[in-house]
Design an enzyme around this catalytic site. Structure first.
Site, PDB file in Angstrom:
ATOM      1  N   ARG A  58     -33.031  -2.233 -32.233  1.00 35.98           N
ATOM      2  CA  ARG A  58     -31.983  -1.233 -32.497  1.00 35.98           C
ATOM      3  C   ARG A  58     -32.570   0.142 -32.768  1.00 35.98           C
ATOM      4  NH1 ARG A  58     -28.958  -3.832 -36.541  1.00 35.98           N
ATOM      5  NH2 ARG A  58     -29.950  -2.508 -38.067  1.00 35.98           N
ATOM      6  N   TYR A 112     -11.119  17.782 -27.045  1.00 33.97           N
ATOM      7  CA  TYR A 112     -10.952  16.557 -26.243  1.00 33.97           C
ATOM      8  C   TYR A 112     -10.045  15.587 -27.017  1.00 33.97           C
ATOM      9  CZ  TYR A 112     -12.672  12.233 -23.980  1.00 33.97           C
ATOM     10  OH  TYR A 112     -12.801  11.038 -23.336  1.00 33.97           O
ATOM     11  N   ASP A 184     -19.096  20.317 -29.371  1.00 41.22           N
ATOM     12  CA  ASP A 184     -19.134  19.440 -28.205  1.00 41.22           C
ATOM     13  C   ASP A 184     -19.553  20.351 -27.049  1.00 41.22           C
ATOM     14  OD1 ASP A 184     -18.564  18.032 -25.874  1.00 41.22           O
ATOM     15  OD2 ASP A 184     -16.893  16.945 -26.780  1.00 41.22           O
ATOM     16  N   LYS A 209     -21.601  12.648 -18.576  1.00 36.05           N
ATOM     17  CA  LYS A 209     -21.185  13.654 -17.572  1.00 36.05           C
ATOM     18  C   LYS A 209     -22.417  14.208 -16.848  1.00 36.05           C
ATOM     19  CE  LYS A 209     -17.385  12.943 -19.867  1.00 36.05           C
ATOM     20  NZ  LYS A 209     -16.532  11.849 -19.490  1.00 36.05           N
TER      21      LYS A 209
HETATM   22  C1  LIG Z   1     -15.445  17.151 -23.598  1.00 32.93           C
HETATM   23  C2  LIG Z   1     -15.721  15.700 -23.742  1.00 32.93           C
HETATM   24  N1  LIG Z   1     -16.353  15.271 -24.835  1.00 32.93           N
HETATM   25  C3  LIG Z   1     -16.618  13.965 -25.033  1.00 32.93           C
HETATM   26  C4  LIG Z   1     -16.244  13.024 -24.107  1.00 32.93           C
HETATM   27  C5  LIG Z   1     -16.499  11.582 -24.392  1.00 32.93           C
HETATM   28  O1  LIG Z   1     -17.538  11.078 -23.631  1.00 32.93           O
HETATM   29  P1  LIG Z   1     -17.605   9.528 -23.244  1.00 32.93           P
HETATM   30  O2  LIG Z   1     -16.609   9.333 -22.151  1.00 32.93           O
HETATM   31  O3  LIG Z   1     -19.020   9.317 -22.842  1.00 32.93           O
HETATM   32  O4  LIG Z   1     -17.238   8.758 -24.469  1.00 32.93           O
HETATM   33  C6  LIG Z   1     -15.590  13.423 -22.943  1.00 32.93           C
HETATM   34  C7  LIG Z   1     -15.183  12.426 -21.922  1.00 32.93           C
HETATM   35  O5  LIG Z   1     -14.435  12.708 -21.013  1.00 32.93           O
HETATM   36  C8  LIG Z   1     -15.314  14.797 -22.759  1.00 32.93           C
HETATM   37  O6  LIG Z   1     -14.642  15.228 -21.673  1.00 32.93           O
END
Ligand SMILES: Cc1ncc(COP(=O)(O)O)c(C=O)c1O
Length: 398
Positions: A58, A112, A184, A209
């Site tokens: 882990r 988000y 973010d 992404k």
């Molecule tokens: C701006 C943003 N932050 C975080 C996330 C979350 O990422 P994950 O899909 O890997 O959980 C996303 C997913 O679409 C996103 O668009």
């Protein structure tokens, strides 16, 4: 440039490649492990669950350490990075790391949706109050800070409405008041927006992404200033978070080509956005590099480029007509996520997701993630679909 004066491309090629992790090979192997074996009981007892030390699965292996270290090296001013099984898990851990019962969190209104959900459910249950703020508040954030405000969360640009925030302005106010800032940074990645250098304390990525870049991996990361490393480590251990070596390996492979991919995503997306802005069926294009995008001036001041995700608002029509338009596109897949090599088109309906500000719109919206296809083919595809909007008199995809 880093302290050695090297550019981002050079750093991407070298970051995280410690010889003790790679041996004579260019990349680290996929080290899959739960048990780590020791020669003696004394060695077993002496092993500490520290970053980059063999102790237990882990705690990671050279595959995940190499990715984490590479991400830290891409973020000037950062102390360390920890990995998570998704971007959403990274957001949750970062917030749990800084907040406690009785605190208030200032959360950007364009966040988000699952980030909002976390605030409105779990954090609320644990005694944290969330106050949503206008993404364009800038230094006016000072007026929202109260006795109990512990942290400010930013997402710039927002991944549905694309308002660009005055990140340095907000972070400077926060710093003076002893408030932690989290961002973010998934849209820009540290390549286009070095968040910690621009004033943030904590930079979060959905590596799912652009870092992965090939739509085949779920992964998240949290990168922090040196003074927050201990706290991050403690949180990761307490939550039992870890990232699988196969996923870390895929993301590390993606990271090496991030700069060339982002260049292509960015150039194609801007060309398509500019073309869309001239079409009679389009009311507005929400792309940070266009002056029509709220906060565009901050993008010009603070960013080193644009990635491939943006949206456009249709003139009139309804959601059913918009959905037919999306379904008629040949080169755009219909599915969540973004940042992969293949283009995607999804409906975008941000109105119900806001509480501090009102989002007004001339018509339904479409979000595009521009992939690595030829921009001419993507434009021709959009042109065919738009020509029949909103009548819906289009040939549906086979
Ligand atoms: C701006 C943003 N932050 C975080 C996330 C979350 O990422 P994950 O899909 O890997 O959980 C996303 C997913 O679409 C996103 O668009």
């Amino acid at each position: 440039m880093n302290e050695k004066g090297e550019g981002k491309g050079t750093r991407l090629a070298t970051a995280g490649r410690r010889p003790e992790w790679t041996g004579p090979i260019v990349n680290p192997a996929v080290w899959r492990a739960s048990t780590v074996l020791f020669e003696t009981v004394a060695e077993l007892k002496a092993a500490k669950p520290e970053f980059a030390q063999f102790q237990y699965g882990r705690n990671g292996t050279p595959t995940s350490w190499a990715l984490a270290e590479a991400l830290t090296e891409m973020e000037p001013g950062a102390g360390s990075t920890r990995l998570f099984p998704s971007g959403a898990a990274a957001v949750a851990a970062a917030l749990l790391m800084v907040l406690e019962a009785g605190d208030e969190l200032l959360m950007v209104d364009s966040a988000y949706a699952p980030t909002r959900m976390l605030c409105d459910t779990l954090l609320k249950r644990y005694g944290v109050t969330t106050r949503y703020y206008d993404p364009l508040v800038g230094e006016g954030i000072a007026e929202l800070i109260g006795e109990r405000t512990r942290a400010i969360f930013l997402e710039s640009p927002g991944s549905l409405t694309f308002e660009v925030q005055d990140v340095p302005g907000i972070c400077a106010v926060a710093r003076k008041r002893g408030i932690v800032t989290l961002i973010d940074n998934t849209w820009a990645t540290p390549l286009l927006f070095p968040a910690i250098e621009r004033g943030c304390d904590i930079s979060i990525l959905a590596c799912t992404k652009y870092i992965g870049g090939h739509s085949d991996v779920m992964l998240g990361s949290v990168t922090v200033r040196p003074e927050l490393v201990k706290r991050l480590d403690q949180t990761v251990k307490a939550l039992g978070q870890t990232a699988g070596p196969d996923d870390a390996w895929l993301a590390l492979r993606g990271l090496r080509t991030l700069q060339v991919r982002l260049q292509r995503h960015g150039e194609s997306a801007l060309r398509i956005a500019q073309w869309l802005a001239e079409q009679p069926q389009v009311a507005r294009v929400l792309h940070p590099a266009l002056p029509s995008c709220p906060g565009h001036e901050y993008w010009g001041r603070d960013f080193d480029g644009a990635s491939g995700l943006f949206a456009f608002v249709l003139k009139g029509g309804d959601e059913a007509a918009r959905d037919r338009l999306i379904e008629s596109l040949e080169h755009f897949g219909i599915g969540w996520s973004w940042g992969g090599f293949e283009s995607l088109a999804t409906p975008s309906d941000p109105i119900g997701l806001r509480t501090a500000t009102r989002w007004t719109t001339e018509g339904p919206a479409v979000r595009l993630s521009i992939g690595l296809e030829d921009a001419d083919d993507l434009i021709a595809d959009l042109e065919r679909a738009l020509a029949r909007y909103p009548s819906g008199d289009v040939e549906q995809r086979a």
